[in-house]
Scaffold this motif. Structure first.
Motif, PDB file in Angstrom:
ATOM      1  N   GLY A 110       0.791  -1.223   0.000  1.00  0.00           N
ATOM      2  CA  GLY A 110       0.000   0.000   0.000  1.00  0.00           C
ATOM      3  C   GLY A 110       0.819   1.267   0.000  1.00  0.00           C
ATOM      4  N   VAL A 111       1.961   1.276  -0.684  1.00  0.00           N
ATOM      5  CA  VAL A 111       2.798   2.466  -0.748  1.00  0.00           C
ATOM      6  C   VAL A 111       2.151   3.493  -1.652  1.00  0.00           C
ATOM      7  CG1 VAL A 111       5.067   3.324  -1.387  1.00  0.00           C
ATOM      8  CG2 VAL A 111       4.843   1.058  -0.368  1.00  0.00           C
ATOM      9  N   GLN A 112       2.221   4.754  -1.273  1.00  0.00           N
ATOM     10  CA  GLN A 112       1.630   5.817  -2.086  1.00  0.00           C
ATOM     11  C   GLN A 112       2.378   5.945  -3.409  1.00  0.00           C
ATOM     12  OE1 GLN A 112       1.854   8.932   0.879  1.00  0.00           O
ATOM     13  NE2 GLN A 112      -0.335   9.221   0.713  1.00  0.00           N
ATOM     14  N   THR A 113       1.635   6.054  -4.499  1.00  0.00           N
ATOM     15  CA  THR A 113       2.237   6.232  -5.813  1.00  0.00           C
ATOM     16  C   THR A 113       2.481   7.712  -6.064  1.00  0.00           C
ATOM     17  OG1 THR A 113       0.093   6.454  -6.911  1.00  0.00           O
ATOM     18  CG2 THR A 113       0.962   4.223  -6.625  1.00  0.00           C
ATOM     19  N   ASN A 114       3.215   7.999  -7.138  1.00  0.00           N
ATOM     20  CA  ASN A 114       3.510   9.400  -7.481  1.00  0.00           C
ATOM     21  C   ASN A 114       2.228  10.161  -7.806  1.00  0.00           C
ATOM     22  OD1 ASN A 114       6.267   9.070  -7.140  1.00  0.00           O
ATOM     23  ND2 ASN A 114       6.591   8.421  -9.266  1.00  0.00           N
ATOM     24  N   ASN A 115       1.250   9.470  -8.463  1.00  0.00           N
ATOM     25  CA  ASN A 115      -0.012  10.138  -8.779  1.00  0.00           C
ATOM     26  C   ASN A 115      -0.771  10.512  -7.522  1.00  0.00           C
ATOM     27  OD1 ASN A 115       0.411   9.920 -11.527  1.00  0.00           O
ATOM     28  ND2 ASN A 115      -0.628   7.930 -11.695  1.00  0.00           N
ATOM     29  N   PHE A 135       6.046   8.612   7.751  1.00  0.00           N
ATOM     30  CA  PHE A 135       6.182   7.934   9.039  1.00  0.00           C
ATOM     31  C   PHE A 135       7.542   8.256   9.642  1.00  0.00           C
ATOM     32  CE2 PHE A 135       3.181   5.379   6.650  1.00  0.00           C
ATOM     33  CZ  PHE A 135       2.214   5.034   7.592  1.00  0.00           C
ATOM     34  N   HIS A 136       7.546   8.560  10.943  1.00  0.00           N
ATOM     35  CA  HIS A 136       8.793   8.813  11.664  1.00  0.00           C
ATOM     36  C   HIS A 136       8.806   7.936  12.921  1.00  0.00           C
ATOM     37  CE1 HIS A 136       9.890  12.339   9.194  1.00  0.00           C
ATOM     38  NE2 HIS A 136       8.574  12.521   9.152  1.00  0.00           N
ATOM     39  N   PHE A 137       9.390   6.757  12.798  1.00  0.00           N
ATOM     40  CA  PHE A 137       9.493   5.832  13.926  1.00  0.00           C
ATOM     41  C   PHE A 137      10.756   6.157  14.726  1.00  0.00           C
ATOM     42  CE2 PHE A 137       6.957   3.432  10.856  1.00  0.00           C
ATOM     43  CZ  PHE A 137       5.937   2.938  11.654  1.00  0.00           C
ATOM     44  N   ILE A 138      10.621   6.176  16.035  1.00  0.00           N
ATOM     45  CA  ILE A 138      11.759   6.440  16.916  1.00  0.00           C
ATOM     46  C   ILE A 138      11.998   5.204  17.771  1.00  0.00           C
ATOM     47  CG2 ILE A 138      12.794   8.028  18.553  1.00  0.00           C
ATOM     48  CD1 ILE A 138      11.914   9.310  15.896  1.00  0.00           C
ATOM     49  N   ASP A 139      13.069   4.477  17.453  1.00  0.00           N
ATOM     50  CA  ASP A 139      13.397   3.255  18.189  1.00  0.00           C
ATOM     51  C   ASP A 139      14.172   3.634  19.451  1.00  0.00           C
ATOM     52  OD1 ASP A 139      14.044   0.672  18.987  1.00  0.00           O
ATOM     53  OD2 ASP A 139      15.861   0.656  17.763  1.00  0.00           O
ATOM     54  N   ASP A 140      13.525   3.443  20.584  1.00  0.00           N
ATOM     55  CA  ASP A 140      14.102   3.861  21.868  1.00  0.00           C
ATOM     56  C   ASP A 140      14.926   2.730  22.495  1.00  0.00           C
ATOM     57  OD1 ASP A 140      14.649   5.373  24.107  1.00  0.00           O
ATOM     58  OD2 ASP A 140      12.721   4.997  25.066  1.00  0.00           O
ATOM     59  N   GLY A 141      16.001   2.347  21.793  1.00  0.00           N
ATOM     60  CA  GLY A 141      16.913   1.343  22.330  1.00  0.00           C
ATOM     61  C   GLY A 141      16.295  -0.032  22.473  1.00  0.00           C
ATOM     62  N   SER A 142      15.527  -0.470  21.487  1.00  0.00           N
ATOM     63  CA  SER A 142      14.877  -1.776  21.559  1.00  0.00           C
ATOM     64  C   SER A 142      15.905  -2.907  21.539  1.00  0.00           C
ATOM     65  CB  SER A 142      13.911  -1.958  20.382  1.00  0.00           C
ATOM     66  OG  SER A 142      12.870  -1.006  20.431  1.00  0.00           O
ATOM     67  N   THR A 143      15.560  -4.011  22.184  1.00  0.00           N
ATOM     68  CA  THR A 143      16.451  -5.177  22.232  1.00  0.00           C
ATOM     69  C   THR A 143      15.879  -6.359  21.459  1.00  0.00           C
ATOM     70  OG1 THR A 143      15.435  -5.838  24.343  1.00  0.00           O
ATOM     71  CG2 THR A 143      17.451  -4.509  24.450  1.00  0.00           C
ATOM     72  N   ALA A 151      11.573   0.852   5.753  1.00  0.00           N
ATOM     73  CA  ALA A 151      12.232   1.990   5.093  1.00  0.00           C
ATOM     74  C   ALA A 151      12.687   1.634   3.686  1.00  0.00           C
ATOM     75  CB  ALA A 151      13.416   2.457   5.927  1.00  0.00           C
ATOM     76  N   GLN A 152      13.054   0.362   3.478  1.00  0.00           N
ATOM     77  CA  GLN A 152      13.455  -0.082   2.144  1.00  0.00           C
ATOM     78  C   GLN A 152      12.255  -0.219   1.211  1.00  0.00           C
ATOM     79  OE1 GLN A 152      15.597  -3.734   2.795  1.00  0.00           O
ATOM     80  NE2 GLN A 152      17.485  -2.713   3.465  1.00  0.00           N
ATOM     81  N   GLN A 153      11.116  -0.589   1.765  1.00  0.00           N
ATOM     82  CA  GLN A 153       9.921  -0.794   0.963  1.00  0.00           C
ATOM     83  C   GLN A 153       9.164   0.499   0.674  1.00  0.00           C
ATOM     84  OE1 GLN A 153       7.734  -3.586   3.331  1.00  0.00           O
ATOM     85  NE2 GLN A 153       9.238  -5.228   3.083  1.00  0.00           N
ATOM     86  N   ASP A 154       9.280   1.471   1.571  1.00  0.00           N
ATOM     87  CA  ASP A 154       8.500   2.709   1.447  1.00  0.00           C
ATOM     88  C   ASP A 154       9.414   3.902   1.733  1.00  0.00           C
ATOM     89  OD1 ASP A 154       6.723   4.803   1.529  1.00  0.00           O
ATOM     90  OD2 ASP A 154       5.257   3.800   2.809  1.00  0.00           O
TER      91      ASP A 154
END
Length: 319
Positions: A2-7, A49-57, A68-71
């Protein structure tokens, strides 16, 4: 996915940045992302989208890399360690590049279906922010619910910053309001208070409480208690006033006690006995002193941490 297209992107002039702090949320990230993508056609803006990873293990960071690679509209920051949700919110607001900025939890306790309505209200110009609040606390432990209600009640009494009972961090804000929030670079942060302190016209939409869609919360009763203390210290000096009054009252009582003791000694011409009462008075005064030192010490600790000027967070990785 469901990534947004250029249109689709060309249809909108505005960008909505969604800030999402995460900590060990490998079970919820994709569910959250797909849910937002499903309602994207109803949102009149390009979504970043702005995800903030707070030191996840766990595998949280790996999942963010995949997204991030897909969208191209998915961005993330990974901290060098766990700095807390407040640091995550601040980092996300810094990175957010949209005309409008939303703050959401990844566990879907913040109803995504409200997002289109919230954005429209802000885009209309009638409101600088549209937030949300829980209309009930179904599913929450009674003792936790009671303490939460009492916190809002007493916080509003002792602080000039008025908090809305049940208010969530979930909100949509204008760029002007976000910039105002970012101008407050204090280390000891309490976002609910900051959102209110900066002002701006804010509307709150009530919703029924929801359970997490998956995973376990990282907020324990103890961590919430510490967070409440930070909020009080950040936005109220009433505790300092209270201990000052306690000092005045205890001083007045001691003067009256001294007069009474001297008078009784003169009338009865004997020494004053009563060790139990003396010990009780000593413990009472000592307890007030320790309580006063504890409250003053908490404020001094806040000042001490601020004067260090340490960064609110440290980035390890960023896309």
């Amino acid at each position: 996915m469901g990534v947004q297209t250029n249109n689709q992107i060309a249809e909108f002039d505005n960008v909505l940045s969604i800030v999402v702090p995460v900590h060990n949320e490998e079970e919820t990230i994709k569910i959250f992302y797909n849910t937002i993508r499903d309602i994207a056609p109803k949102i009149s803006a390009v979504i970043h989208f702005h995800f903030i990873d707070d030191g996840s293990t766990d595998k949280t960071l790996d999942l963010l890399r995949q997204l991030a690679q897909q969208d191209n509209n998915v961005h993330y920051i990974s901290f060098s360690r766990n700095f807390g949700k407040e640091a995550g919110l601040y980092a996300g607001l810094q990175q957010a590049d949209g005309d409008y900025v939303a703050v959401m939890d990844v566990d879907l306790q913040d109803p995504p279906e409200l997002l289109p309505e919230m954005l429209k209200e802000v885009q209309s110009g009638d409101w600088d922010a549209v937030g949300t609040r829980r209309a009930d606390r179904k599913g929450e432990a009674r003792i936790r619910s009671w303490f939460s209600t009492q916190f809002y009640k007493w916080m509003n009494k002792i602080s000039q910053t008025q908090l809305v009972d049940g208010a969530r961090d979930y909100r949509v804000m204008t760029r002007q309001m976000v910039d105002a929030i970012l101008s407050l670079s204090e280390n000891q942060r309490f976002s609910k208070g900051i959102f209110t302190w900066v002002g701006f016209k804010t509307k709150y939409i009530p919703f029924e409480n929801r359970e997490r869609v998956a995973g376990q919360t990282s907020w324990s009763f103890w961590s919430l208690s510490k967070y409440a203390v930070e909020g009080i210290v950040s936005f109220s000096t009433v505790p300092l006033t209270i201990i000052t009054l306690l000092g005045i009252i205890s001083f007045g009582i001691s003067i009256l006690s001294a007069i009474f003791i001297v008078f009784r000694a003169l009338v009865h011409n004997n020494s004053v006995d009563g060790w139990p009462s003396m010990v009780t008075i000593i413990l009472f005064i000592g307890g007030i002193q320790l309580l006063s030192l504890g409250v003053i010490g908490r404020y001094m600790a806040a000042v001490f941490l601020e004067t260090k000027r340490r960064p609110i967070f440290i980035k390890k990785e960023e896309i």
